[in-house]
Design an enzyme around this catalytic site. Structure first.
Site, PDB file in Angstrom:
ATOM      1  CB  ILE A 119      71.289 -86.052  25.768  1.00  0.00           C
ATOM      2  CG1 ILE A 119      71.899 -86.910  26.885  1.00  0.00           C
ATOM      3  CG2 ILE A 119      72.158 -86.130  24.511  1.00  0.00           C
ATOM      4  CD1 ILE A 119      72.071 -88.368  26.523  1.00  0.00           C
ATOM      5  CG  HIS A 120      71.639 -79.655  25.360  1.00  0.00           C
ATOM      6  ND1 HIS A 120      72.632 -78.895  24.807  1.00  0.00           N
ATOM      7  CD2 HIS A 120      71.977 -79.820  26.663  1.00  0.00           C
ATOM      8  CE1 HIS A 120      73.528 -78.603  25.732  1.00  0.00           C
ATOM      9  NE2 HIS A 120      73.157 -79.155  26.872  1.00  0.00           N
ATOM     10  CB  ALA A 121      72.167 -79.518  19.857  1.00  0.00           C
TER      11      ALA A 121
ATOM     12  N   PRO B 291      75.976 -81.742  23.783  1.00  0.00           N
ATOM     13  CG  PRO B 291      74.730 -82.321  25.681  1.00  0.00           C
ATOM     14  CD  PRO B 291      75.012 -81.194  24.739  1.00  0.00           C
ATOM     15  CB  ALA B 292      73.388 -85.066  21.122  1.00  0.00           C
TER      16      ALA B 292
END
Length: 85
Positions: free
Chosen positions: A14-16, A18-19
């Site tokens: 979960i990087h920027a 998809p977050a």
């Protein structure tokens, strides 16, 4: 209270991006939404909280949903997870 258990399949975790998309989806609902990884827990409507969990590919997360529209929130977030994570 509804709970969704999910093993993250995105190779980058979960990087920027998809977050941010998760927060945008969660914000559509009135229910309280929390994302938990191990002992850490974050508000599902706060980008930096989710990013702070450090979720990687293969990690299990638990999404807790509590409130008046928890059924529809759980359904929408499950679809989101299937498409994005």
């Amino acid at each position: 209270m509804k709970e969704i258990e999910w093993v993250v399949r995105d190779e980058f975790g979960i990087h920027a991006r998809p977050a941010g998309l998760f927060v945008k989806e969660a914000a559509k609902f009135r229910s309280d939404i929390a994302v938990k990884k191990g002992e850490k827990e974050a508000d599902g409507k706060k980008l930096f909280g989710i990013m702070g969990l450090g979720v990687r590919c293969g990690d299990k997360i638990i999404i807790g949903i509590n409130g008046e529209d928890e059924e529809s929130a759980a359904a929408a977030l499950t679809v989101f997870l299937e498409k994005n994570l």
